[in-house]
Design a protein around this motif. Sequence first.
Motif, PDB file in Angstrom:
ATOM      1  N   ASP A   1      18.774 -40.015  31.106  1.00  0.00           N
ATOM      2  CA  ASP A   1      20.014 -39.260  30.922  1.00  0.00           C
ATOM      3  C   ASP A   1      21.108 -39.339  32.015  1.00  0.00           C
ATOM      4  O   ASP A   1      22.032 -38.842  31.743  1.00  0.00           O
ATOM      5  CB  ASP A   1      19.724 -37.848  30.854  1.00  0.00           C
ATOM      6  CG  ASP A   1      19.116 -37.032  32.042  1.00  0.00           C
ATOM      7  OD1 ASP A   1      18.880 -37.753  32.943  1.00  0.00           O
ATOM      8  OD2 ASP A   1      18.860 -35.849  32.208  1.00  0.00           O
TER       9      ASP A   1
ATOM     10  N   PHE B   1      27.125 -27.451  26.742  1.00  0.00           N
ATOM     11  CA  PHE B   1      26.080 -27.397  28.070  1.00  0.00           C
ATOM     12  C   PHE B   1      26.175 -26.032  28.719  1.00  0.00           C
ATOM     13  O   PHE B   1      25.774 -25.808  29.923  1.00  0.00           O
ATOM     14  CB  PHE B   1      26.630 -28.384  29.047  1.00  0.00           C
ATOM     15  CG  PHE B   1      26.458 -29.744  28.585  1.00  0.00           C
ATOM     16  CD1 PHE B   1      25.234 -30.075  28.081  1.00  0.00           C
ATOM     17  CD2 PHE B   1      27.386 -30.570  28.395  1.00  0.00           C
ATOM     18  CE1 PHE B   1      24.834 -31.433  27.448  1.00  0.00           C
ATOM     19  CE2 PHE B   1      27.424 -31.851  27.791  1.00  0.00           C
ATOM     20  CZ  PHE B   1      26.077 -32.519  27.381  1.00  0.00           C
TER      21      PHE B   1
ATOM     22  N   THR C   1      23.760 -23.063  27.073  1.00  0.00           N
ATOM     23  CA  THR C   1      23.983 -22.780  25.357  1.00  0.00           C
ATOM     24  C   THR C   1      25.462 -22.358  25.177  1.00  0.00           C
ATOM     25  O   THR C   1      26.182 -21.791  26.182  1.00  0.00           O
ATOM     26  CB  THR C   1      23.091 -21.764  25.241  1.00  0.00           C
ATOM     27  OG1 THR C   1      23.090 -21.345  23.858  1.00  0.00           O
ATOM     28  CG2 THR C   1      23.278 -20.284  25.942  1.00  0.00           C
TER      29      THR C   1
ATOM     30  N   GLN D   1      15.166 -20.954  28.002  1.00  0.00           N
ATOM     31  CA  GLN D   1      14.446 -22.525  28.576  1.00  0.00           C
ATOM     32  C   GLN D   1      14.999 -23.092  29.885  1.00  0.00           C
ATOM     33  O   GLN D   1      14.817 -24.060  30.104  1.00  0.00           O
ATOM     34  CB  GLN D   1      14.242 -23.309  27.413  1.00  0.00           C
ATOM     35  CG  GLN D   1      13.219 -23.087  26.159  1.00  0.00           C
ATOM     36  CD  GLN D   1      13.734 -21.989  25.501  1.00  0.00           C
ATOM     37  OE1 GLN D   1      14.953 -22.110  24.900  1.00  0.00           O
ATOM     38  NE2 GLN D   1      12.877 -21.095  25.225  1.00  0.00           N
TER      39      GLN D   1
ATOM     40  N   GLU E   1      22.462 -31.249  32.935  1.00  0.00           N
ATOM     41  CA  GLU E   1      22.145 -31.700  31.522  1.00  0.00           C
ATOM     42  C   GLU E   1      22.969 -32.815  31.494  1.00  0.00           C
ATOM     43  O   GLU E   1      24.447 -32.604  31.440  1.00  0.00           O
ATOM     44  CB  GLU E   1      22.408 -30.646  30.543  1.00  0.00           C
ATOM     45  CG  GLU E   1      21.338 -29.721  30.331  1.00  0.00           C
ATOM     46  CD  GLU E   1      21.552 -28.504  29.510  1.00  0.00           C
ATOM     47  OE1 GLU E   1      21.343 -28.961  28.308  1.00  0.00           O
ATOM     48  OE2 GLU E   1      21.930 -27.190  29.751  1.00  0.00           O
ATOM     49  N   ASN E   2      22.312 -33.892  30.836  1.00  0.00           N
ATOM     50  CA  ASN E   2      22.997 -35.222  30.227  1.00  0.00           C
ATOM     51  C   ASN E   2      24.267 -35.534  31.098  1.00  0.00           C
ATOM     52  O   ASN E   2      25.409 -35.487  30.760  1.00  0.00           O
ATOM     53  CB  ASN E   2      23.599 -34.763  28.963  1.00  0.00           C
ATOM     54  CG  ASN E   2      23.825 -36.117  28.154  1.00  0.00           C
ATOM     55  OD1 ASN E   2      23.307 -37.136  28.601  1.00  0.00           O
ATOM     56  ND2 ASN E   2      24.429 -36.217  27.141  1.00  0.00           N
TER      57      ASN E   2
ATOM     58  N   ILE F   1      22.897 -19.599  30.116  1.00  0.00           N
ATOM     59  CA  ILE F   1      21.747 -20.497  30.214  1.00  0.00           C
ATOM     60  C   ILE F   1      20.648 -19.605  29.371  1.00  0.00           C
ATOM     61  O   ILE F   1      20.740 -18.512  29.242  1.00  0.00           O
ATOM     62  CB  ILE F   1      21.185 -20.530  31.771  1.00  0.00           C
ATOM     63  CG1 ILE F   1      22.128 -21.435  32.615  1.00  0.00           C
ATOM     64  CG2 ILE F   1      19.853 -21.156  31.570  1.00  0.00           C
ATOM     65  CD1 ILE F   1      21.695 -21.320  33.933  1.00  0.00           C
TER      66      ILE F   1
ATOM     67  N   LYS G   1      18.324 -23.862  29.733  1.00  0.00           N
ATOM     68  CA  LYS G   1      19.328 -25.012  29.221  1.00  0.00           C
ATOM     69  C   LYS G   1      20.521 -24.382  28.988  1.00  0.00           C
ATOM     70  O   LYS G   1      20.463 -23.067  28.626  1.00  0.00           O
ATOM     71  CB  LYS G   1      18.647 -25.691  27.963  1.00  0.00           C
ATOM     72  CG  LYS G   1      17.355 -26.424  28.239  1.00  0.00           C
ATOM     73  CD  LYS G   1      17.662 -27.739  28.977  1.00  0.00           C
ATOM     74  CE  LYS G   1      16.229 -28.519  29.253  1.00  0.00           C
ATOM     75  NZ  LYS G   1      16.662 -29.839  30.095  1.00  0.00           N
TER      76      LYS G   1
END
Length: 299
Positions: free
Chosen positions: A243, A66, A44, A40, A261-262, A37, A42
């Motif tokens: 999403d 992700f 990576t 932010q 995420e997504n 992560i 998110k």
Amino acid sequence: LHRVDRRQRQMCIRDRFLPEGGYLLADVKNTVGIKAINDQGKGTLAEGTIFNSKGEIVSDFKTSVFGIGKFSFTPTSGETYTAKIKLSNYKELEQKLPESEEVGMSMTINNMKTSQVVIELKLNPQSLKVFKGKEYSIFIHKDGKGKNIPFTLNNKQKRITIDKIALYKGVNTVTVFNEKNQPILERMFFNDYSLKTSSVVVSKKQINNDSITYQLASDLKLNQVIDASVSVLPKGTESYKPDQSIISSFYLKPYLKGAIENPQYYFTDFDRKKKYELDVLLLTQGWSRYSCLLYTSPS
């Protein structure tokens, strides 16, 4: 004799490394999930190498976009391991892996078969002396429904194969209980058996005054009446960019912790690669029904 050991502390902390089932067991092959992560929060891209205390390479890994991935290795009793990780922004960091347990049970789930899921339980020689002949159970559950599978361990390895048609569609949770009904292992997997997805092609047929008739064509031949919902928005709108899809909202979102995420990505053009990535996502979720592991010391 009950004690809350270092495994409980590891389970209560959101770590970058999440051993399958909940903890590492020494001297058997373990699978470990990883979450990388960024600042932010998110996921990576990252790649890393696992070293023992002598500086020898024992495994390596790469994550998806992700930030999730997994690797396998066999930790040695008393040995320590460190991951050297390189993130997509070229930042490098080191992270120690959780210490392995000398006594315990290891679980691996193979969910890549079309119609069956395979649960493999492993013991090292020391654990076999403690657990041999005792009554254990695998509880597979979802939304208040469950199936219980009792078993005993008389060898270092136990393999249990279950037909997916007998389980629950979507996210299933596997919890292993010891002879005192204490949870000792847990893992989620996604049962995609009989899950139908399709592509829908929308085409304009005709315009009558202020009405427009559209035709919907699907690659699914259901031969039955279905319910459908339609959302109509101006062309090129940027006000609606969800999403989540209907499938991810019903089958995935309610069972996961925190933001994913997504999530609709995993069900778009669902194939073997997406199935694998979804399985890794669930591996990195850790325990879902119990906050921490309660370990029973051999007396």
